[in-house]
Design an enzyme around this catalytic site. Structure first.
Site, short mmCIF file in Angstrom:
data_model
loop_
_atom_site.label_atom_id
_atom_site.label_comp_id
_atom_site.label_asym_id
_atom_site.label_seq_id
_atom_site.Cartn_x
_atom_site.Cartn_y
_atom_site.Cartn_z
N SER A 35 -68.49 -23.04 -68.12
CA SER A 35 -68.63 -24.00 -69.32
C SER A 35 -67.65 -25.13 -68.96
O SER A 35 -68.18 -26.21 -69.40
CB SER A 35 -68.38 -23.28 -70.65
OG SER A 35 -66.98 -22.54 -70.67
N HIS A 41 -62.85 -25.87 -75.84
CA HIS A 41 -63.46 -26.35 -74.62
C HIS A 41 -62.90 -27.96 -74.51
O HIS A 41 -62.63 -28.39 -75.68
CB HIS A 41 -65.05 -26.56 -74.39
CG HIS A 41 -65.38 -24.89 -74.05
ND1 HIS A 41 -65.53 -23.98 -75.11
CD2 HIS A 41 -65.83 -24.27 -73.06
CE1 HIS A 41 -66.27 -23.00 -74.62
NE2 HIS A 41 -66.23 -23.09 -73.11
#
Length: 277
Positions: free
Chosen positions: A45, A255
């Site tokens: 990711s 993230h």
């Protein structure tokens, strides 16, 4: 005598016209096009672009990720960002290496966090900060201990190393680059509160993860650290300018933001990874 002067003038004129013609001809020839480096991005990711949105597919690939930023430079031709959220190093090998071949000249990889159970650690330890119960603390401790054991045994370094060798075999002419991961939170002094304990634990795991990736790179790949590039911009940024999403309640949580991926790009660019070959 007059004819001699006339001949000299004609000769000079002809030479001048020839020089002008050569100059015009040279100007008419287009500059040689830059031979762009054929580039494939692999990983999880953090390579796909999760956290920065908007997303192109279920892999959470984003146009804001570092490989897409590199595609805007004159020296790089991004053939494919093959990265996908949730992938371990083994899954990078089994699902992404088909994009590579002998014509591939540059490969970047961000992977290894999922081998340690990144999602499980964040979920379990995040729950402790919300509701500090014995059960939640035990789950956080176990997830962290499992990751620490994997790091201490050298298993993660071996798995990252195996991935690098597989990439090398699939793209024998490529420069291989592996990146580290940023600290989720800027380091703080450890006190008795659960938050500081979690931040310190997350830092220790990130250090171990990055060291394993660095060790695995050896002489077969170039390691690029990103912790310095993110310094001061963790979730708890004192300047209120975090480059990592906090607990958003969505897949974006923990993230990088679009600014975070710019930091990844800057770190890679500083090492001349995206320079013309």
């Amino acid at each position: 005598m007059g004819n001699l002067k006339l001949r000299r003038r004609r000769t000079a004129l002809a030479a001048g016209l020839a020089t002008l013609a050569m100059a015009v001809g040279a100007a008419a020839v287009p500059a040689q096009a830059v031979d762009k480096t054929k580039y494939i991005a692999l990983g999880d990711s953090y390579a796909a672009g999760q956290g920065a949105g908007p997303y192109l597919d279920s892999c959470y690939r984003s146009d804001n990720t570092y490989s897409e930023l590199a595609a805007d430079t004159k020296a790089i031709k991004l053939v494919k960002n093959a990265a996908c959220s949730g992938k371990t190093t083994q899954e990078v090998v089994s699902t992404q290496l088909r994009q590579l071949n002998k014509s591939t000249e540059l490969v970047t990889i961000t992977a290894g966090g999922n081998n340690l159970g990144f999602g499980a650690i964040v979920t379990a330890c995040g729950a402790v900060m919300v509701n500090h119960t014995e059960a939640a603390a035990a789950a956080c401790d176990k997830a962290s201990a499992d990751a620490a054991a994997m790091l201490g045994s050298g298993q993660l370094a071996a798995e990252v190393g195996s991935m690098i060798q597989s990439v090398k075999a699939a793209a024998p002419n490529a420069k291989i680059v592996v990146t580290g991961y940023p600290y989720l939170y800027d380091p703080v002094p450890v006190s008795g509160d659960p938050m500081s304990v979690f931040i310190n634990k997350a830092k220790e795991l990130a250090d171990g993860l990055n060291w394993a990736i660095y060790a695995a790179a050896g002489t077969d790949a170039t390691y690029v650290d990103v912790t310095t590039a993110f310094a001061g911009h963790g979730i708890n940024s004192l300047t209120n300018d975090p480059w990592i999403n906090g607990a958003t309640g969505t897949a974006d949580g923990f993230h990088p933001t679009a600014k975070g991926y710019k930091a990844y790009f800057a770190a890679l660019n500083a090492e001349k990874i995206y320079s013309a070959r």
